[in-house]
Design a protein around this motif. Sequence first.
Motif, PDB file in Angstrom:
ATOM      1  N   ALA A  18       0.816  -1.218   0.000  1.00 17.03           N
ATOM      2  CA  ALA A  18       0.000   0.000   0.000  1.00 17.03           C
ATOM      3  C   ALA A  18       0.853   1.273   0.000  1.00 17.03           C
ATOM      4  N   PRO A  19       1.901   1.409   0.864  1.00 17.91           N
ATOM      5  CA  PRO A  19       2.734   2.619   0.796  1.00 17.91           C
ATOM      6  C   PRO A  19       3.415   2.793  -0.560  1.00 17.91           C
ATOM      7  N   TYR A  20       3.824   1.674  -1.167  1.00 16.91           N
ATOM      8  CA  TYR A  20       4.483   1.784  -2.470  1.00 16.91           C
ATOM      9  C   TYR A  20       3.497   2.246  -3.542  1.00 16.91           C
ATOM     10  N   LEU A  21       2.275   1.719  -3.514  1.00 13.61           N
ATOM     11  CA  LEU A  21       1.264   2.156  -4.479  1.00 13.61           C
ATOM     12  C   LEU A  21       0.922   3.632  -4.283  1.00 13.61           C
ATOM     13  N   ARG A  22       0.866   4.084  -3.037  1.00 14.37           N
ATOM     14  CA  ARG A  22       0.605   5.507  -2.804  1.00 14.37           C
ATOM     15  C   ARG A  22       1.742   6.358  -3.350  1.00 14.37           C
ATOM     16  N   ALA A  23       2.972   5.880  -3.199  1.00 11.14           N
ATOM     17  CA  ALA A  23       4.117   6.607  -3.759  1.00 11.14           C
ATOM     18  C   ALA A  23       4.022   6.670  -5.282  1.00 11.14           C
ATOM     19  N   ALA A  29      -7.554   1.792  -8.153  1.00 11.76           N
ATOM     20  CA  ALA A  29      -8.336   0.585  -7.908  1.00 11.76           C
ATOM     21  C   ALA A  29      -7.586  -0.387  -7.000  1.00 11.76           C
ATOM     22  N   ALA A  30      -6.270  -0.479  -7.184  1.00 17.41           N
ATOM     23  CA  ALA A  30      -5.474  -1.376  -6.337  1.00 17.41           C
ATOM     24  C   ALA A  30      -5.472  -0.897  -4.884  1.00 17.41           C
ATOM     25  N   LEU A  31      -5.344   0.416  -4.688  1.00 16.92           N
ATOM     26  CA  LEU A  31      -5.390   0.941  -3.320  1.00 16.92           C
ATOM     27  C   LEU A  31      -6.748   0.677  -2.686  1.00 16.92           C
ATOM     28  N   ALA A  32      -7.805   0.821  -3.499  1.00 16.09           N
ATOM     29  CA  ALA A  32      -9.135   0.517  -2.977  1.00 16.09           C
ATOM     30  C   ALA A  32      -9.262  -0.957  -2.630  1.00 16.09           C
ATOM     31  N   ALA A  33      -8.692  -1.816  -3.470  1.00 14.93           N
ATOM     32  CA  ALA A  33      -8.783  -3.256  -3.215  1.00 14.93           C
ATOM     33  C   ALA A  33      -8.125  -3.636  -1.901  1.00 14.93           C
ATOM     34  N   LEU A  34      -7.061  -2.948  -1.536  1.00 11.78           N
ATOM     35  CA  LEU A  34      -6.386  -3.260  -0.278  1.00 11.78           C
ATOM     36  C   LEU A  34      -7.260  -2.920   0.930  1.00 11.78           C
ATOM     37  N   ASN A  35      -8.233  -2.005   0.725  1.00 14.84           N
ATOM     38  CA  ASN A  35      -9.146  -1.652   1.826  1.00 14.84           C
ATOM     39  C   ASN A  35     -10.318  -2.622   1.955  1.00 14.84           C
ATOM     40  N   LEU A  36     -10.405  -3.603   1.054  1.00 12.83           N
ATOM     41  CA  LEU A  36     -11.500  -4.572   1.149  1.00 12.83           C
ATOM     42  C   LEU A  36     -11.435  -5.390   2.430  1.00 12.83           C
ATOM     43  N   PHE A  37     -10.272  -5.426   3.049  1.00 14.29           N
ATOM     44  CA  PHE A  37     -10.098  -6.230   4.264  1.00 14.29           C
ATOM     45  C   PHE A  37      -9.821  -5.347   5.479  1.00 14.29           C
ATOM     46  N   ALA A  38     -10.132  -4.035   5.352  1.00 10.00           N
ATOM     47  CA  ALA A  38      -9.913  -3.116   6.469  1.00 10.00           C
ATOM     48  C   ALA A  38     -10.901  -3.401   7.597  1.00 10.00           C
ATOM     49  N   ALA A  54       1.234   6.619  -6.992  1.00 12.01           N
ATOM     50  CA  ALA A  54       0.148   7.550  -7.295  1.00 12.01           C
ATOM     51  C   ALA A  54       0.585   8.995  -7.116  1.00 12.01           C
ATOM     52  N   ASP A  55       1.514   9.267  -6.190  1.00 15.37           N
ATOM     53  CA  ASP A  55       1.983  10.625  -5.916  1.00 15.37           C
ATOM     54  C   ASP A  55       3.197  11.000  -6.761  1.00 15.37           C
ATOM     55  N   ASP A  56       3.570  10.151  -7.732  1.00 10.22           N
ATOM     56  CA  ASP A  56       4.747  10.397  -8.586  1.00 10.22           C
ATOM     57  C   ASP A  56       6.012  10.556  -7.746  1.00 10.22           C
ATOM     58  N   ALA A  57       6.140   9.730  -6.713  1.00 10.46           N
ATOM     59  CA  ALA A  57       7.287   9.803  -5.807  1.00 10.46           C
ATOM     60  C   ALA A  57       8.208   8.603  -5.978  1.00 10.46           C
TER      61      ALA A  57
END
Length: 539
Positions: free
Chosen positions: A68-73, A124-133, A75-78
């Motif tokens: 999840a942190p890597y996908l957010r990075a 969509a991938a970040l959302a999928a990771l929240n399916l088990f939140a 998404a943020d062009d980081a």
Amino acid sequence: MLGNFLTTGLRPALAALLRRAALACALLGATAAQALTPAQALAMAQGDSDARIAAIQSALQQPDATLAPYLRALADDAVVVADGRALVVRNGQVSDPATGAATALPEGAEDVMNNNRLRGEISAALAALNLFAPDTALRRDAAQAMLKQASPAAIPLLERALAEEKDSAVRQSLELARSAALLGSDHVDQRREAAGSLGESGSPQARLLLQTRLSEESDEKVQAQLRRSLAQVDDRLAWGERLGVVFTGISLGSILLLVALGLAITYGLMGVINMAHGELMMIGAYATYMVQNLFQTYFPGAFDWYLLAAVPLSFLAAAAVGALMERSVLRFLYGRPLETLLATWGISLVLMQTVRTLFGAQNVGVENPVWMSGGWQLLPNLTLPLNRLVIIVFAAAVLLAMAWTISRTRLGLFVRGVTQNRAMAACMGVNTARVDTMAFALGSGVAGLAGCALSQVGNVGPDLGQSYIVDAFMVVVLGGVGQLLGTVYAALGLGILGKFLEGWTGAVLAKIAVLVFIIIFIQKRPQGIFAMKGRSAEA
């Protein structure tokens, strides 16, 4: 005995300990196997769009805490690529996405660029990771996001989430997302199954998915199933729309009822054409606004209950102004309806200008308490706003209170007596002037309650009453002057009829059609739905 203790006591405990140790080792092995690797991180950052999307979807099958942190990075062009590695750069700090260890930024590092398609897949991938939140709201939002970006690759993840989900609302969204993903499958049978499932859901999202797939589908059997499901969804949505129109009509009718109740008393009792009735509603609305500000300033912890204080205060404020109007002006004009109309119209202008001077010409906002915010979802395309539901219940409660006051109290007895035969009531010792004042104050107070209710569905301003005064007179005349039951029928009937006509002709033509209907009805039945009874009606 010691041997028996070792056999019956230590052996089960030792076995349980060994089982826990084995389970811990298995979990550690699974975590190691599922951990994000440098090769996976590079594959998600480098290459063409199809290869990167495939790498993202592959990592989603066995996610770990670093994904999840890597996908957010991303998404943020980081994220940058250098020396065959993907690195995360945030706030001048460089780290390895797989291990989280800090590192130096190599020379020649290239920024990772994402097109719109990749950004959608990452979201969509970040959302999928929240399916088990743990949070139900997060899981529901994740399921909705998966629905918008549904693809066959997400089916295993959705099925796993369905197997674990317990909340019915989230399960419904997950099943819809799974069916949407199956619509894009290469297998004809899966697409037919998905089309049938979407037909049973009866939601607007399902209708959109079916229409989109129908324009792209080539198999005739799947097309036939898509058409059947689309017709099934349209039928269910049509019922939701019809019920929505009925509820909107009842809601409008309840507001018209509140507005017209007070007018039915004053107009029916004294024959006063009170053109300031709308301004009495305005006073009740501004009283509610002042109570709200008082609670916000001095009792912020009890703000959600400020309406409990606003309701009686809005009644008293409007009743006091109404009593002052009756004692100072109207008592000298009884029997002269045209002059009462002109006098009350002048009073309405004075009240509006007074409010503009005190509060300004701009509208002011009155907030809903928490328990009146939101809505109750009855059908997929029908949500009933809680503030409207509360107003309907409030209107019914005011109606019952008025009916009890008129039929069961001493004041109500005097009001009915004066209404039916004023001269006879005076001969029997009834102080008709006092009854007039009290009845006018009662009708004005009910107008204040209408203003309190209206403040919960719109802005409050000096011109608030002008929008309802004509409709209020139409309700009173149509229902029968002085008849509470006729006022109820007229208010609800006009509200529902107007909303049904709006769906066919538009708001302006619907208003004209309702007015024409009232004119024709009054021509045929001048006394209204219910005629007044008594000697005064025969005169």
